[in-house]
Scaffold this motif. Structure first.
Motif, PDB file in Angstrom:
ATOM      1  N   VAL A 194       0.822  -1.080   0.042  1.00  0.00           N
ATOM      2  CA  VAL A 194       0.089  -0.107  -0.041  1.00  0.00           C
ATOM      3  C   VAL A 194       0.925   1.162  -0.121  1.00  0.00           C
ATOM      4  O   VAL A 194       1.675   1.253   0.736  1.00  0.00           O
ATOM      5  CB  VAL A 194      -0.985  -0.117   1.353  1.00  0.00           C
ATOM      6  CG1 VAL A 194      -1.907   1.284   1.216  1.00  0.00           C
ATOM      7  CG2 VAL A 194      -1.794  -1.236   1.196  1.00  0.00           C
ATOM      8  N   TYR A 195       0.750   1.987  -1.062  1.00  0.00           N
ATOM      9  CA  TYR A 195       1.706   3.359  -1.072  1.00  0.00           C
ATOM     10  C   TYR A 195       0.677   4.525  -0.803  1.00  0.00           C
ATOM     11  O   TYR A 195      -0.368   4.520  -1.190  1.00  0.00           O
ATOM     12  CB  TYR A 195       2.101   3.479  -2.560  1.00  0.00           C
ATOM     13  CG  TYR A 195       2.859   2.446  -2.999  1.00  0.00           C
ATOM     14  CD1 TYR A 195       4.405   2.211  -2.411  1.00  0.00           C
ATOM     15  CD2 TYR A 195       2.631   1.173  -3.599  1.00  0.00           C
ATOM     16  CE1 TYR A 195       5.296   1.402  -2.824  1.00  0.00           C
ATOM     17  CE2 TYR A 195       3.420   0.286  -4.126  1.00  0.00           C
ATOM     18  CZ  TYR A 195       4.879   0.341  -3.575  1.00  0.00           C
ATOM     19  OH  TYR A 195       5.782  -0.659  -3.812  1.00  0.00           O
ATOM     20  N   GLN A 196       1.313   5.328  -0.267  1.00  0.00           N
ATOM     21  CA  GLN A 196       0.704   6.719   0.235  1.00  0.00           C
ATOM     22  C   GLN A 196       0.819   7.436  -0.811  1.00  0.00           C
ATOM     23  O   GLN A 196       1.894   7.955  -1.126  1.00  0.00           O
ATOM     24  CB  GLN A 196       1.269   7.218   1.465  1.00  0.00           C
ATOM     25  CG  GLN A 196       0.562   8.407   2.284  1.00  0.00           C
ATOM     26  CD  GLN A 196      -0.898   7.926   2.544  1.00  0.00           C
ATOM     27  OE1 GLN A 196      -1.014   6.851   3.336  1.00  0.00           O
ATOM     28  NE2 GLN A 196      -1.652   9.051   2.701  1.00  0.00           N
ATOM     29  N   GLU A 204       1.503  13.811  -5.334  1.00  0.00           N
ATOM     30  CA  GLU A 204       3.018  13.737  -5.078  1.00  0.00           C
ATOM     31  C   GLU A 204       3.297  12.178  -4.788  1.00  0.00           C
ATOM     32  O   GLU A 204       2.587  11.731  -3.923  1.00  0.00           O
ATOM     33  CB  GLU A 204       3.394  14.791  -4.012  1.00  0.00           C
ATOM     34  CG  GLU A 204       4.714  14.640  -3.600  1.00  0.00           C
ATOM     35  CD  GLU A 204       5.255  15.681  -2.480  1.00  0.00           C
ATOM     36  OE1 GLU A 204       6.352  15.283  -1.854  1.00  0.00           O
ATOM     37  OE2 GLU A 204       4.598  16.653  -2.422  1.00  0.00           O
ATOM     38  N   PHE A 205       4.239  11.494  -5.479  1.00  0.00           N
ATOM     39  CA  PHE A 205       4.618  10.389  -4.880  1.00  0.00           C
ATOM     40  C   PHE A 205       5.889   9.957  -4.676  1.00  0.00           C
ATOM     41  O   PHE A 205       6.827  10.136  -5.535  1.00  0.00           O
ATOM     42  CB  PHE A 205       3.921   9.395  -6.314  1.00  0.00           C
ATOM     43  CG  PHE A 205       4.383   7.940  -5.959  1.00  0.00           C
ATOM     44  CD1 PHE A 205       3.451   6.990  -5.003  1.00  0.00           C
ATOM     45  CD2 PHE A 205       5.240   7.012  -6.531  1.00  0.00           C
ATOM     46  CE1 PHE A 205       3.808   5.821  -4.700  1.00  0.00           C
ATOM     47  CE2 PHE A 205       5.467   5.735  -6.416  1.00  0.00           C
ATOM     48  CZ  PHE A 205       4.785   4.970  -5.421  1.00  0.00           C
TER      49      PHE A 205
END
Length: 105
Positions: free
Chosen positions: A5-7, A17-18
């Motif tokens: 799971v990526y925020q 923004e990643f």
């Protein structure tokens, strides 16, 4: 297998923004990854040993990621487009004749 799971940070009227990349730089990084996969396939089909292909792609990929992160930090969301537009503005406008100043009736 566990799912990752990526925020993704996105506020109101904010760009995506990643992992420190902003806006269009996410797409640039994705395009670079696809280009490197195609380059790997071409090198492998051309007959280069797989370890050499992996080395070339690894070095190229590292340089590409560093370049993209550097551009993201330097220019931000809209800065690169502004810098490219600023380059297209002429330093001076030269006129070889006075014909354009002539009043016509």
């Amino acid at each position: 297998m566990s799912n990752s799971v990526y925020q993704i940070n996105k506020g109101i009227n904010q760009s995506i923004e990643f992992k420190g990349l902003k806006a269009q730089y996410i797409w640039y990084l994705g395009g670079g990854v696809i280009a490197l996969m195609i380059l790997f396939a071409i090198l492998y089909i051309a007959g280069l040993p797989s370890f050499i292909c992996i080395g070339i792609i690894g070095i190229s990929g590292t340089l590409w990621v560093l370049k993209i992160y550097k551009m993201s930090q330097k220019y931000g969301e809209h800065g690169m487009m502004k810098a490219l537009a600023k380059r297209q503005i002429p330093k001076a406008v030269k006129c070889q004749s006075r014909k354009i100043f002539k009043m016509e009736k």
